[in-house]
Design a protein around this motif. Structure first.
Motif, PDB file in Angstrom:
ATOM      1  N   TYR A 164      54.771  50.313  29.134  1.00 12.25           N
ATOM      2  CA  TYR A 164      54.711  49.916  27.806  1.00 12.25           C
ATOM      3  C   TYR A 164      56.354  50.747  27.329  1.00 12.25           C
ATOM      4  N   ARG A 165      57.566  51.279  28.613  1.00  7.67           N
ATOM      5  CA  ARG A 165      58.201  51.881  27.771  1.00  7.67           C
ATOM      6  C   ARG A 165      58.620  50.752  26.713  1.00  7.67           C
ATOM      7  N   SER A 166      58.396  49.745  25.987  1.00  7.83           N
ATOM      8  CA  SER A 166      59.367  48.752  25.204  1.00  7.83           C
ATOM      9  C   SER A 166      58.793  49.900  23.157  1.00  7.83           C
ATOM     10  N   LEU A 167      57.478  50.237  23.567  1.00  8.77           N
ATOM     11  CA  LEU A 167      56.757  50.808  22.268  1.00  8.77           C
ATOM     12  C   LEU A 167      57.546  52.455  22.630  1.00  8.77           C
ATOM     13  N   VAL A 168      57.949  52.933  23.795  1.00  8.18           N
ATOM     14  CA  VAL A 168      58.105  54.070  23.610  1.00  8.18           C
ATOM     15  C   VAL A 168      59.955  53.748  22.908  1.00  8.18           C
ATOM     16  N   ILE A 169      60.678  53.255  23.053  1.00 13.55           N
ATOM     17  CA  ILE A 169      62.017  52.933  22.644  1.00 13.55           C
ATOM     18  C   ILE A 169      61.639  52.963  20.913  1.00 13.55           C
ATOM     19  N   GLY A 170      60.351  51.239  20.910  1.00 19.95           N
ATOM     20  CA  GLY A 170      60.410  50.885  19.066  1.00 19.95           C
ATOM     21  C   GLY A 170      60.163  52.606  18.071  1.00 19.95           C
ATOM     22  N   LEU A 171      59.154  53.302  19.071  1.00 17.73           N
ATOM     23  CA  LEU A 171      58.669  55.154  17.856  1.00 17.73           C
ATOM     24  C   LEU A 171      60.089  55.378  17.946  1.00 17.73           C
ATOM     25  N   GLN A 172      61.026  55.391  19.057  1.00 17.57           N
ATOM     26  CA  GLN A 172      61.844  56.631  19.117  1.00 17.57           C
ATOM     27  C   GLN A 172      63.132  55.550  17.902  1.00 17.57           C
ATOM     28  N   TYR A 173      62.537  54.363  17.944  1.00 21.18           N
ATOM     29  CA  TYR A 173      64.144  53.204  16.961  1.00 21.18           C
ATOM     30  C   TYR A 173      63.331  53.653  15.694  1.00 21.18           C
ATOM     31  N   GLY A 174      62.195  54.337  15.164  1.00 21.27           N
ATOM     32  CA  GLY A 174      61.878  54.251  14.192  1.00 21.27           C
ATOM     33  C   GLY A 174      62.035  55.792  13.593  1.00 21.27           C
ATOM     34  N   GLY A 175      62.208  56.708  14.637  1.00 24.27           N
ATOM     35  CA  GLY A 175      62.253  58.346  14.251  1.00 24.27           C
ATOM     36  C   GLY A 175      61.842  58.691  13.996  1.00 24.27           C
ATOM     37  N   LEU A 176      60.059  58.478  14.783  1.00 20.34           N
ATOM     38  CA  LEU A 176      58.864  59.237  14.483  1.00 20.34           C
ATOM     39  C   LEU A 176      59.026  60.224  15.654  1.00 20.34           C
ATOM     40  N   PRO A 177      59.093  62.024  14.678  1.00 23.07           N
ATOM     41  CA  PRO A 177      58.612  62.578  15.783  1.00 23.07           C
ATOM     42  C   PRO A 177      57.072  62.840  16.385  1.00 23.07           C
ATOM     43  N   ALA A 178      57.427  63.501  17.971  1.00 21.33           N
ATOM     44  CA  ALA A 178      56.423  63.669  18.713  1.00 21.33           C
ATOM     45  C   ALA A 178      56.288  64.692  19.420  1.00 21.33           C
ATOM     46  N   VAL A 179      55.107  64.681  19.924  1.00 22.45           N
ATOM     47  CA  VAL A 179      55.043  66.259  20.583  1.00 22.45           C
ATOM     48  C   VAL A 179      53.855  65.622  21.869  1.00 22.45           C
ATOM     49  N   ASN A 180      54.625  65.083  23.605  1.00 23.63           N
ATOM     50  CA  ASN A 180      55.350  65.658  23.632  1.00 23.63           C
ATOM     51  C   ASN A 180      56.832  65.061  23.166  1.00 23.63           C
ATOM     52  N   SER A 181      58.307  64.862  22.739  1.00 27.60           N
ATOM     53  CA  SER A 181      59.093  64.546  22.296  1.00 27.60           C
ATOM     54  C   SER A 181      59.629  63.169  22.979  1.00 27.60           C
ATOM     55  N   LEU A 182      59.233  62.449  22.777  1.00 32.23           N
ATOM     56  CA  LEU A 182      59.341  60.667  23.072  1.00 32.23           C
ATOM     57  C   LEU A 182      60.579  60.644  24.048  1.00 32.23           C
ATOM     58  N   TYR A 183      62.108  60.990  24.008  1.00 37.03           N
ATOM     59  CA  TYR A 183      63.011  61.424  25.196  1.00 37.03           C
ATOM     60  C   TYR A 183      62.019  61.532  26.482  1.00 37.03           C
ATOM     61  N   SER A 184      61.290  62.956  26.064  1.00 36.59           N
ATOM     62  CA  SER A 184      60.815  63.023  27.501  1.00 36.59           C
ATOM     63  C   SER A 184      59.976  62.479  28.526  1.00 36.59           C
ATOM     64  N   VAL A 185      59.224  61.582  27.091  1.00 36.82           N
ATOM     65  CA  VAL A 185      57.930  61.166  27.792  1.00 36.82           C
ATOM     66  C   VAL A 185      58.780  59.320  28.595  1.00 36.82           C
ATOM     67  N   TYR A 186      60.335  59.283  27.423  1.00 33.97           N
ATOM     68  CA  TYR A 186      60.871  57.753  28.526  1.00 33.97           C
ATOM     69  C   TYR A 186      61.645  58.358  29.320  1.00 33.97           C
ATOM     70  N   ASN A 187      61.463  59.836  29.544  1.00 33.32           N
ATOM     71  CA  ASN A 187      62.401  60.170  31.468  1.00 33.32           C
ATOM     72  C   ASN A 187      60.976  60.074  32.038  1.00 33.32           C
ATOM     73  N   PHE A 188      60.002  60.692  31.580  1.00 32.58           N
ATOM     74  CA  PHE A 188      58.929  60.786  32.753  1.00 32.58           C
ATOM     75  C   PHE A 188      58.209  58.996  33.481  1.00 32.58           C
ATOM     76  N   CYS A 189      58.920  58.017  32.476  1.00 35.39           N
ATOM     77  CA  CYS A 189      58.377  56.936  32.825  1.00 35.39           C
ATOM     78  C   CYS A 189      58.966  56.726  34.217  1.00 35.39           C
ATOM     79  N   SER A 190      59.876  57.689  35.202  1.00 35.62           N
ATOM     80  CA  SER A 190      60.790  57.026  36.528  1.00 35.62           C
ATOM     81  C   SER A 190      60.621  58.399  37.151  1.00 35.62           C
ATOM     82  N   LYS A 191      59.660  58.890  37.709  1.00 35.10           N
ATOM     83  CA  LYS A 191      59.664  59.810  38.362  1.00 35.10           C
ATOM     84  C   LYS A 191      60.473  59.632  39.381  1.00 35.10           C
TER      85      LYS A 191
END
Length: 279
Positions: A176-203
């Protein structure tokens, strides 16, 4: 006496008296008396102030003129204040991405932002979401969930994201990394940050960041379990089975026996029973 009384009461006789003679008789009579002759008006012109009304009326007219020249206060100050209708703020939408085992709505029930803005919780899993993100329009989320046997379809614009589910899994169709990219594209604040969520997709990517800290602080302050990373399943050449650094200017290769690990697709030599270093 009657003759003098009649003569003195005659206005023409009084008007023809010499100037300054019997001034009491030359006072202007009341409005009920007959008007003076034109000669008397030319001889004794009345001052301009005498033509005005009484002092009381003059003061009132002056006060009225001053009130007309003075800016009037707004009518709102003269009237009792009307009650102001409070502006109802729209509720803020919190999108929680998690499975149905935890009901997050009960944790935010009755909570308000800044004391007056309500919080509306929308909860779904990654597999139940779809979205469209715009440069200026934010992010529109479509949600299709099943609650108590009823399918709920809803579209909304979230104001905040709470991610409680992994966005990537080795299982089939759970990327579901494409959904994370879409949320980041829309500029939505998140916890944890969408940047960290995307990075943690790859251990391995996360572990590479830990290796940087390991080299920066040292093994005493930041111990790290040693691991080996292989990008794919392809076999490697026997010469690069295990490489390590050596203090010697020559390179060093470590060949492990069949009792240790070996590269997939290669067979260990039966004569090798222990590690040997080849210079």
């Amino acid at each position: 006496m009657n003759f003098l009384r009649r003569r003195l009461s005659d206005s023409s006789f009084v008007a023809n008296l010499p100037n300054g003679y019997m001034p009491d008789l030359q006072r202007p009579e009341s409005s009920s008396s007959s008007p003076a002759s034109p000669a008397t008006e030319r001889r004794h012109p009345q001052p301009l102030a005498a033509s005005f009304s009484s002092p009381g009326s003059s003061l009132f007219s002056s006060f009225s003129g001053a009130m007309k020249q003075t800016p009037q206060a707004p009518s709102g100050l003269m009237e009792p204040p009307t009650p102001v209708t409070p502006v109802v703020q729209r509720p803020r939408i919190l999108l929680v991405i998690d499975d149905a085992h935890t009901d997050w709505s009960k944790y935010f029930h009755g909570k308000k932002v800044n004391g007056d803005i309500e919080i509306r919780v929308e909860q779904a899993e990654f597999s139940e979401l779809n979205l469209a993100a715009y440069v200026t329009g934010g992010c529109m989320v479509d949600m299709q969930v099943v609650r108590n046997g009823t399918k709920i379809v809803r579209s909304f614009k979230p104001d905040f994201i709470l991610v409680r589910q992994h966005a990537y899994s080795m299982a089939l169709a759970e990327d579901y990394r494409s959904l994370v990219i879409g949320l980041q594209y829309g500029g939505l604040p998140a916890v944890n940050s969408l940047y960290s969520v995307y990075n943690f997709c790859s251990k391995p990517w996360v572990f590479s960041q830990l290796i940087k800290i390991f080299h920066s602080l040292g093994p005493e302050k930041f111990p790290l379990v040693e691991q080996t990373f292989f990008p794919n399943h392809k076999p490697m050449s026997p010469a690069s089975i295990g490489s390590m650094e050596s203090s010697s200017p020559c390179g060093a290769l470590v060949v492990r026996t069949n009792f240790g690990p070996h590269v997939p697709g290669t067979s260990p030599h039966p004569a090798l029973h222990q590690e040997k270093t080849v210079m």
